[in-house]
Scaffold this motif. Sequence first.
Motif, PDB file in Angstrom:
ATOM      1  N   TRP A   9      11.240  -2.982  -0.977  1.00 27.31           N
ATOM      2  CA  TRP A   9      12.362  -3.699  -0.366  1.00 27.31           C
ATOM      3  C   TRP A   9      12.300  -3.654   1.159  1.00 27.31           C
ATOM      4  O   TRP A   9      12.365  -4.684   1.812  1.00 27.31           O
ATOM      5  CB  TRP A   9      13.673  -3.089  -0.873  1.00 27.31           C
ATOM      6  CG  TRP A   9      14.902  -3.719  -0.311  1.00 27.31           C
ATOM      7  CD1 TRP A   9      15.316  -5.009  -0.520  1.00 27.31           C
ATOM      8  CD2 TRP A   9      15.862  -3.105   0.542  1.00 27.31           C
ATOM      9  NE1 TRP A   9      16.480  -5.228   0.163  1.00 27.31           N
ATOM     10  CE2 TRP A   9      16.847  -4.085   0.821  1.00 27.31           C
ATOM     11  CE3 TRP A   9      15.994  -1.837   1.099  1.00 27.31           C
ATOM     12  CZ2 TRP A   9      17.942  -3.825   1.631  1.00 27.31           C
ATOM     13  CZ3 TRP A   9      17.092  -1.579   1.893  1.00 27.31           C
ATOM     14  CH2 TRP A   9      18.046  -2.557   2.154  1.00 27.31           C
ATOM     15  N   VAL A  10      12.166  -2.471   1.731  1.00 28.02           N
ATOM     16  CA  VAL A  10      12.198  -2.411   3.203  1.00 28.02           C
ATOM     17  C   VAL A  10      10.969  -3.053   3.833  1.00 28.02           C
ATOM     18  O   VAL A  10      11.022  -3.552   4.945  1.00 28.02           O
ATOM     19  CB  VAL A  10      12.364  -0.982   3.770  1.00 28.02           C
ATOM     20  CG1 VAL A  10      13.705  -0.426   3.398  1.00 28.02           C
ATOM     21  CG2 VAL A  10      11.251  -0.084   3.357  1.00 28.02           C
ATOM     22  N   PHE A  53       0.856  -1.183   0.000  1.00 27.23           N
ATOM     23  CA  PHE A  53       0.000   0.000   0.000  1.00 27.23           C
ATOM     24  C   PHE A  53       0.890   1.230   0.000  1.00 27.23           C
ATOM     25  O   PHE A  53       1.444   1.602   1.025  1.00 27.23           O
ATOM     26  CB  PHE A  53      -0.915  -0.032   1.225  1.00 27.23           C
ATOM     27  CG  PHE A  53      -1.963   1.055   1.225  1.00 27.23           C
ATOM     28  CD1 PHE A  53      -2.426   1.625   0.056  1.00 27.23           C
ATOM     29  CD2 PHE A  53      -2.519   1.479   2.422  1.00 27.23           C
ATOM     30  CE1 PHE A  53      -3.400   2.603   0.063  1.00 27.23           C
ATOM     31  CE2 PHE A  53      -3.498   2.459   2.449  1.00 27.23           C
ATOM     32  CZ  PHE A  53      -3.936   3.022   1.262  1.00 27.23           C
ATOM     33  N   LEU A  85       9.064  -3.487   7.540  1.00 27.16           N
ATOM     34  CA  LEU A  85       8.742  -2.221   8.198  1.00 27.16           C
ATOM     35  C   LEU A  85       7.338  -1.793   7.790  1.00 27.16           C
ATOM     36  O   LEU A  85       6.870  -2.144   6.706  1.00 27.16           O
ATOM     37  CB  LEU A  85       9.753  -1.143   7.801  1.00 27.16           C
ATOM     38  CG  LEU A  85      11.211  -1.465   8.112  1.00 27.16           C
ATOM     39  CD1 LEU A  85      12.092  -0.262   7.817  1.00 27.16           C
ATOM     40  CD2 LEU A  85      11.378  -1.864   9.568  1.00 27.16           C
ATOM     41  N   ASP A  86       6.710  -1.056   8.641  1.00 25.94           N
ATOM     42  CA  ASP A  86       5.335  -0.626   8.423  1.00 25.94           C
ATOM     43  C   ASP A  86       5.182   0.143   7.101  1.00 25.94           C
ATOM     44  O   ASP A  86       5.833   1.154   6.878  1.00 25.94           O
ATOM     45  CB  ASP A  86       4.915   0.270   9.599  1.00 25.94           C
ATOM     46  CG  ASP A  86       3.426   0.527   9.593  1.00 25.94           C
ATOM     47  OD1 ASP A  86       2.770   0.045  10.518  1.00 25.94           O
ATOM     48  OD2 ASP A  86       2.921   1.184   8.668  1.00 25.94           O
ATOM     49  N   GLY A 114      -1.495  -3.678   2.392  1.00 21.93           N
ATOM     50  CA  GLY A 114      -0.887  -2.966   3.512  1.00 21.93           C
ATOM     51  C   GLY A 114      -0.309  -3.862   4.588  1.00 21.93           C
ATOM     52  O   GLY A 114       0.220  -3.367   5.572  1.00 21.93           O
ATOM     53  N   LEU A 134       4.739   7.312   4.112  1.00 16.26           N
ATOM     54  CA  LEU A 134       4.694   8.733   4.473  1.00 16.26           C
ATOM     55  C   LEU A 134       6.091   9.331   4.487  1.00 16.26           C
ATOM     56  O   LEU A 134       6.297  10.470   4.066  1.00 16.26           O
ATOM     57  CB  LEU A 134       4.016   8.911   5.830  1.00 16.26           C
ATOM     58  CG  LEU A 134       2.499   8.734   5.818  1.00 16.26           C
ATOM     59  CD1 LEU A 134       1.940   8.831   7.215  1.00 16.26           C
ATOM     60  CD2 LEU A 134       1.830   9.756   4.915  1.00 16.26           C
ATOM     61  N   ALA A 135       7.057   8.554   4.969  1.00 18.15           N
ATOM     62  CA  ALA A 135       8.435   9.056   4.979  1.00 18.15           C
ATOM     63  C   ALA A 135       8.876   9.342   3.547  1.00 18.15           C
ATOM     64  O   ALA A 135       9.493  10.378   3.268  1.00 18.15           O
ATOM     65  CB  ALA A 135       9.371   8.046   5.638  1.00 18.15           C
ATOM     66  N   PHE A 182      12.402   0.945  -3.150  1.00 18.63           N
ATOM     67  CA  PHE A 182      12.793   1.079  -1.746  1.00 18.63           C
ATOM     68  C   PHE A 182      11.628   0.688  -0.828  1.00 18.63           C
ATOM     69  O   PHE A 182      11.793  -0.050   0.140  1.00 18.63           O
ATOM     70  CB  PHE A 182      13.229   2.514  -1.466  1.00 18.63           C
ATOM     71  CG  PHE A 182      13.737   2.723  -0.071  1.00 18.63           C
ATOM     72  CD1 PHE A 182      15.021   2.362   0.283  1.00 18.63           C
ATOM     73  CD2 PHE A 182      12.914   3.281   0.899  1.00 18.63           C
ATOM     74  CE1 PHE A 182      15.487   2.538   1.573  1.00 18.63           C
ATOM     75  CE2 PHE A 182      13.363   3.460   2.200  1.00 18.63           C
ATOM     76  CZ  PHE A 182      14.660   3.090   2.536  1.00 18.63           C
ATOM     77  N   PHE A 192       2.753   1.917   5.889  1.00 16.14           N
ATOM     78  CA  PHE A 192       2.164   3.237   6.015  1.00 16.14           C
ATOM     79  C   PHE A 192       3.241   4.262   6.410  1.00 16.14           C
ATOM     80  O   PHE A 192       3.340   5.335   5.826  1.00 16.14           O
ATOM     81  CB  PHE A 192       1.090   3.159   7.091  1.00 16.14           C
ATOM     82  CG  PHE A 192      -0.032   4.120   6.913  1.00 16.14           C
ATOM     83  CD1 PHE A 192      -0.931   3.983   5.873  1.00 16.14           C
ATOM     84  CD2 PHE A 192      -0.206   5.154   7.807  1.00 16.14           C
ATOM     85  CE1 PHE A 192      -1.974   4.865   5.720  1.00 16.14           C
ATOM     86  CE2 PHE A 192      -1.246   6.042   7.664  1.00 16.14           C
ATOM     87  CZ  PHE A 192      -2.143   5.903   6.624  1.00 16.14           C
ATOM     88  N   VAL A 193       4.037   3.907   7.404  1.00 17.85           N
ATOM     89  CA  VAL A 193       5.071   4.836   7.881  1.00 17.85           C
ATOM     90  C   VAL A 193       6.112   5.086   6.800  1.00 17.85           C
ATOM     91  O   VAL A 193       6.487   6.233   6.526  1.00 17.85           O
ATOM     92  CB  VAL A 193       5.756   4.283   9.151  1.00 17.85           C
ATOM     93  CG1 VAL A 193       6.729   5.298   9.700  1.00 17.85           C
ATOM     94  CG2 VAL A 193       4.726   3.915  10.196  1.00 17.85           C
ATOM     95  N   ILE A 194       6.577   4.019   6.176  1.00 17.35           N
ATOM     96  CA  ILE A 194       7.583   4.189   5.127  1.00 17.35           C
ATOM     97  C   ILE A 194       7.011   5.028   3.990  1.00 17.35           C
ATOM     98  O   ILE A 194       7.668   5.932   3.470  1.00 17.35           O
ATOM     99  CB  ILE A 194       8.040   2.821   4.581  1.00 17.35           C
ATOM    100  CG1 ILE A 194       8.714   2.008   5.683  1.00 17.35           C
ATOM    101  CG2 ILE A 194       8.998   3.002   3.414  1.00 17.35           C
ATOM    102  CD1 ILE A 194       9.991   2.586   6.186  1.00 17.35           C
ATOM    103  N   PHE A 227       6.953  10.051   1.075  1.00 18.46           N
ATOM    104  CA  PHE A 227       6.217  11.230   0.623  1.00 18.46           C
ATOM    105  C   PHE A 227       6.967  12.495   1.027  1.00 18.46           C
ATOM    106  O   PHE A 227       7.198  13.391   0.212  1.00 18.46           O
ATOM    107  CB  PHE A 227       4.808  11.230   1.206  1.00 18.46           C
ATOM    108  CG  PHE A 227       4.177  12.588   1.265  1.00 18.46           C
ATOM    109  CD1 PHE A 227       3.729  13.212   0.120  1.00 18.46           C
ATOM    110  CD2 PHE A 227       4.068  13.264   2.478  1.00 18.46           C
ATOM    111  CE1 PHE A 227       3.171  14.471   0.172  1.00 18.46           C
ATOM    112  CE2 PHE A 227       3.505  14.524   2.538  1.00 18.46           C
ATOM    113  CZ  PHE A 227       3.065  15.137   1.389  1.00 18.46           C
ATOM    114  N   PHE A 228       7.364  12.552   2.291  1.00 12.68           N
ATOM    115  CA  PHE A 228       8.094  13.724   2.784  1.00 12.68           C
ATOM    116  C   PHE A 228       9.394  13.911   2.014  1.00 12.68           C
ATOM    117  O   PHE A 228       9.698  14.996   1.540  1.00 12.68           O
ATOM    118  CB  PHE A 228       8.400  13.576   4.277  1.00 12.68           C
ATOM    119  CG  PHE A 228       7.294  14.058   5.168  1.00 12.68           C
ATOM    120  CD1 PHE A 228       7.409  15.208   5.912  1.00 12.68           C
ATOM    121  CD2 PHE A 228       6.107  13.346   5.258  1.00 12.68           C
ATOM    122  CE1 PHE A 228       6.386  15.665   6.718  1.00 12.68           C
ATOM    123  CE2 PHE A 228       5.073  13.787   6.061  1.00 12.68           C
ATOM    124  CZ  PHE A 228       5.216  14.957   6.801  1.00 12.68           C
ATOM    125  N   ALA A 229      10.138  12.820   1.910  1.00 12.29           N
ATOM    126  CA  ALA A 229      11.439  12.920   1.252  1.00 12.29           C
ATOM    127  C   ALA A 229      11.270  13.370  -0.187  1.00 12.29           C
ATOM    128  O   ALA A 229      11.963  14.291  -0.643  1.00 12.29           O
ATOM    129  CB  ALA A 229      12.154  11.575   1.315  1.00 12.29           C
TER     130      ALA A 229
END
Lengths: 308, 539, 361, 314
Positions: free
Chosen positions: A79-80, A34, A86-87, A299, A93-94, A76, A89-91, A96-98
């Motif tokens: 892969w992660v 997701f 790793l979650d 997700g 959003l990260a 990425f 949703f969190v990745i 998105f920010f980056a």
Amino acid sequence: MNEATSFLQLVVTAMVPFILAAQGTMIAGRAGVFNVAQEGLMMLGASVGFLVSLKMGGNLVGLLVAALVGAAFGWFLGWVTTRFRLDQFVIGLALFFAATGIASLLYKVVIGVTLKPPLIDTLPDLEIPLLSSIPVVGTVLFTQDVMVYFAFLVSGLLYWMLYRTNLGLKLRSVGENPKAADSLGVSVARTRIWCSTAGGALMALAGAYLPMTYTGTYTEGIVAGRGWLAIALAFFGGWRPQYILAGSAFFAGMEVLALRVQVGGVDIPHQFISMLPYAATLLVMMFALRWASVPAFLGRNYDRESRH
Amino acid sequence: MTSVDETRREVREGASGPLLTMEGIRKTFGSVLALDGVDLTVGRSEVHGLLGGNGAGKTTLMNVLYGLYRPDSGSVVLDGSPVDIRDPRDAISHGIGMVHQNFLQVDTYTVTENVVLGTSLPSWPSLDLDDPAERIAELSKRFGLTVDPHAKVATLSVGLRQRVEILKALYRGAKVLVLDEPTTNLTPQEVDSLFGSLRAIVDEGMSVVFITHKIRETMAVCDALTVMRDGKRVGTVRRADTSASELATLMVGDDAAVGRVTEVVTAGMGAAAGTAATGAPARDLGDAPVRVSVRDLVVLGDHGVPATHGVSFDIRRGEVVGIAGVAGNGQVELAEAVAGVRALEKGAVEVDGEPLAGRPTAVWLESGVAYVPEDRHRDGILPSASIMENLVLGAQRSVRFRKGPFVDWKAARRHAEEAIRAYSVKASGPSAPAAALSGGNMQRVILARAFSHRPGFLILHNPTRGLDIPSTQFVYDRVREAAAEHSAVLLMSEDLDELTHLCDRVLVLYSGRIVGERTRGHYDQYELGHLMAGLEDTA
Amino acid sequence: MTTTATPPTTTAPAKPAGRRGTDLSWTVLSYALAVLLAFVVSGIVIAALGHSPVDAFRAILTTSFKSSFGFVETVQKWVPLVLLTLAFTIPLAAGKYNIGGEGQLLVGATAAAAVGIILKDAPMVVLLPLVLLVGVLAGGVYAWIAAWLMDRFGVNEILSTVLLNFVSFGIVDYVASEVWSDPAAGHPTTVPIGDGGLLPLVGTPPMHTGVVLAVLVCAATVVVMRRTVPGFELRAVGTNPRAAQVHGVRIGRVAVGSLVVGGALAGFAGAIEVAGVHGKLIEGMQSNYLLLGIIIGLIARGNALAVPFVAFGIAVLEVGASAMQRTADVPSEMVLIVEALILLFLLFSDVVGTRLRRSSR
Amino acid sequence: GGASGSDEGKGGAKQLKVAALFSGSATDADYNSLGLLALDAAKKDLKAETAHSESVPVPDAERVMKEYLADGYNVIWSHGSQYFEATSKLAKQNPNVTFIGEFDDKPKEPLKNLWVLDRNFHVAFYPIGILAGAATKSGKIGYVGGLSLPFSYSEVHAMNQALKDSGSSAKITPVWTGDFNEPAKAQQITTQLIGQGNDVIVGSLNLGMVGAFQATKGKSANVVVTAKYTDKSQFDPEHYATSTIYDFTKPLNDMITKIQGGTTSGYYPLGFDSGVSIQEPKNVDPAVAAKVDKAVADIKSGAITVEKNLTPIK
Ligand SMILES: Nc1ncnc2c1ncn2[C@@H]1O[C@H](COP(=O)(O)OP(=O)(O)OP(=O)(O)O)[C@@H](O)[C@H]1O
Ligand SMILES: Nc1ncnc2c1ncn2[C@@H]1O[C@H](COP(=O)(O)OP(=O)(O)OP(=O)(O)O)[C@@H](O)[C@H]1O
Ligand SMILES: [Mg+2]
Ligand SMILES: [Mg+2]
């Protein structure tokens, strides 16, 4: 060109970013990834697509590099979330920010302050021989730029791939029941990473299309929420390419119609008209139960050794 | 991909010696030692039983073989050469096939799609499933595993789904076929037919590893068997050289322990189904009044179609009524309906004269209905919550655990401490998270919760599934206790041995209807199986 | 088969009592490590762009503390952040994704401003509670639309809340430029609300008392979640909806309720922004609180006790961000990258931490 | 800490520290770039120490300005009328710092330490109205705005006044994209305006303007487009008519010089002799260009007074 034709032509152009970003969301989602970085990846695609086209001369190079950058982000994410679980949703959003940060930063570093922003040529219309001479349809569908054809082609290919190929059979199983897929030798991780990569590429292309059709340059407000709407569109289209195509027509149609209403001089405050597309979508969703399904493992990360 | 025929040839031509050897397999999950240096040797063309109580490590061992789990140490030798199996893909390419305890199928796919999933097709890149479907039909015929290749698996019964699982392995040309507790959920007749297919499979030169915890089944079909306990192999014997009671002793540990859990072990020990558990004579309930009355119950399944069609029955005070049936015939819906969890489409449920249809679940709970659901992980516990919180669940609004709007955690803790003691839950204390409990201990917590309601009507659905022998015995004792305290007990189980053992009366559920009834003293498992399969009641 | 997108709940499983101490220190260590690494990496980027990383980070980390004014600003920023975080995590506890905090905040603010303008002559005892209450109600009702669509028509709540955000932009624009527009503002802005609707200020530099309310909300959330029956039922639905349903919890109601409460808190944030910070409705006042709220919620893993602290950290970062651009001339986009890196490293440090912990046993 | 910085050093030749707030990226080649150029000029010409914040959302303006105050900046310029409220509020609270705010009207109550820059957008839109009325053949003029703010209304009113004064019967259709910086919508709405027969498009957008030009670029349509703030001819040389050019260098220089001289408050209206000009029209009849020149001259001479009408258009 008559009114209706020009209206439909605008709609078709407006569909392209929706189609690409939502199909990208869909293809990653069907494998269970997701992605929520659409808005950022579209910004990055727009920025990279513009800058590369400008500096290396040629929109196709720009599109290609944008797709590659988007693919890298998608990779990425895939892969992660598979390798380290790793979650998502969190990745997402990260990322998105980056991506949002990098998009504007790149423009600043490369272009800097100027009162004469550099321009690239927008994509030329390519008339498809014969087909383009059909009345109305020929102008609306077959006198368009290359990305319009590409978006429709991708949708068709995705449909064919998902439902008519062995690859699609594997891919869908990974999003529905990864454990079953895994137990039959389908590589869950590899499928997810590939799908996420492809999805990222499509999202960046969706963004890169914007400067190449609407502005000829990168501007900060260029994506204007279309990335978030792509997520809504994926749900709206029940995560199926054919409905997403239809949904894109609906979204884009509403977007253009809302403006058309104003131009036509209808006496409704323009703020209400601008809500129209979103409210209409919600209304349609009330009757969408029949097609609004979601991949069962959307997700959720898959852990072979966990019991659930 | 190798076909079945090539496999057969390879095996026939291959060297003599065992087909499969696993040596010193060790596997830990976090701090749990699941396998402690286990050896396993499977000969050629044999059905090899893997026998052990729940949690013994049978599934884990086979998951290691199938590449689903990476062992900490140990080696696998197949056909004389060592193999390194990193994932199921490797296992499949080495000719290992596995039918998992919980079927691994994509519900929305057809049989053919499920079978070919993950294989490469000659029609690349397009998906032409005509040839595979034909091959599946051919395999079905050859091994007595008939199933419609074009049916969606979601619409199939458990028995048919199992055939799909076996076909998946055969289609990939398995040399070694692992079946993890394949008989759960099958009628005795289906079990016989499965055993027939297994014989056909070994006759073609393949070997089968057959996991079970029922001694009777190993005696019926295995050529050799390995017994496991607590993650260790405790022995390998040839069927011809052993007896049911020797196996029972191996499984449980020692004779003394066997004595304590006789019921459970003997229930599944008989040499053949049907003869073992016709059961003790009927218990005299006197003129105990009806406590639970269920009338014309119609409930919808998850897809909105009726799952039961007018089920009616009464349960008297102190009576234990069983529901037999193959999973998927409306058990879950019926259980949830009479437990007040699922809305009734039609019909009535009365407990102690109080009509409950249409009331919220909480009201049913207050009226003395207690439900022990089939899937304890899914329906029974809050995994990350503490034991204490799990025990409060369902009673959080009752005066016992409430002070105004607040939960009375002091009372809850006292209650939890008591329950942990009374039900011998192995846990560090009331605050231990439920997820850290073993299956048996989890079930003890759930039972403690159900019983703390002093239930007038107790519904148990597969209450011993996945429990080890002592825990199963514990459940049996509690059921008896509840009946003795005049609860009306409804026991739904896929284990006929368990039903005939505990129930005063067994109703057979088929396609959402009660199609037959037998009372204690008149149990015949084949007859029950006959009813479970939807055949006319001839009695 | 489940047909909803419900990634496993992010609430960390309860730990056995004995290990709590070491786990806490692991958590703190991993957070510290993540922040450190994020700064190192972004420092390299900043240096590569030709700016001074030291100046940049000094600005980011000290702006909130080197002056009482910076501190007040940080605390005031913390208020909407913490409320929007709860607006996200409370429904999340029931497995629902509220991506609509932005719209709920705006609608809450709109309603609060409307009351404050209509009754602008009312005395404070009447007007202030009314402004806050109406904001709370409006936010709740707005979230209820999504909840109702979900409950009644099965509309995915991610979809509906995202769309409702877009709808709310139009509402604010309309109210601020057509209904009570302040023509002198040069931006869609309403006229000021009555003085009676403003939250009292305390201290120097003045800080609005909405901060106190937010602290109370945080405390109340913790108490409700841990000690009360509805909180218990909410957590039950969050950890295992099926089990909760089987044991008499009405999960539909809990899900709807959690979304409505979440919306109410977002609406409260809107009302506080109006009554405490701006004194009116301003287009764009939602800032990026929604995304930051989600991020804070995820970093805090939905733990109501951790939320206020993580929110404070992010508030420091946000306030520091603009200072970084001012004093070190680093493009403000860099902050987005720093935040992304912190998130990434935080998750990674978790993986590393789990592995270390496992091997140390 | 530095919080007391603003209180010290009253009078005398203190070091000028000028801080500016921009609403978007300073690389936008539009309103914010103009701001940054002016700021850089002040830095160079007046030896001022400068700093700026980009992309400051309206609700954050107060906080950002307070941070500058805390850092000892003594001239604070908020570039955009959306910041005016926050600016005058802070001006009241910080009497020792001079603020420069932008506004679209003359403030009712002047403050002692606040310079007000009145952008007077309507003034420049009078000649644009003249141009539009003279250039249109269809009698249909499209005005593309972003948010429907008072200054936007004043622009339309000024154009209407121009049409009336010049006896034109052309009709203006004002439309709003809802965002000054959303080019895609601007492209779509402009295309539709042209489809409706509007042959003069008057853009009052920031970054969105780029999209409006894409609606005409490469098309043979007989349409001209006008823009705002900067020379935007390169976006579509074929259809570009003119732009109202703004320059903040001189106004900023003037105001800061006055501030140095001790005049910490004042009203600085933009006009054709202070920062505003109309770019030489292209792609229109020379006669049209002449009318525009005349209008500008008349406004300068006072022969024409452009009425500032900030009320909504019905
Ligand atoms: N994925 C896993 N994660 C953690 N522990 C596991 C996992 N799988 C198995 N275990 C543990 O390993 C041990 C052996 O379990 P296994 O499932 O192999 O038993 P089994 O003999 O197949 O029992 P059953 O008859 O219940 O199927 C048990 O203690 C179990 O809890
Ligand atoms: N998913 C899991 N992840 C990690 N550990 C687990 C998991 N599930 C179970 N365990 C651990 O495995 C152990 C054994 O679990 P299992 O349910 O198989 O027990 P068991 O051996 O069958 O015991 P019992 O006799 O009580 O049924 C438990 O102590 C538990 O801590
Ligand atoms: Mg177990
Ligand atoms: Mg097992």
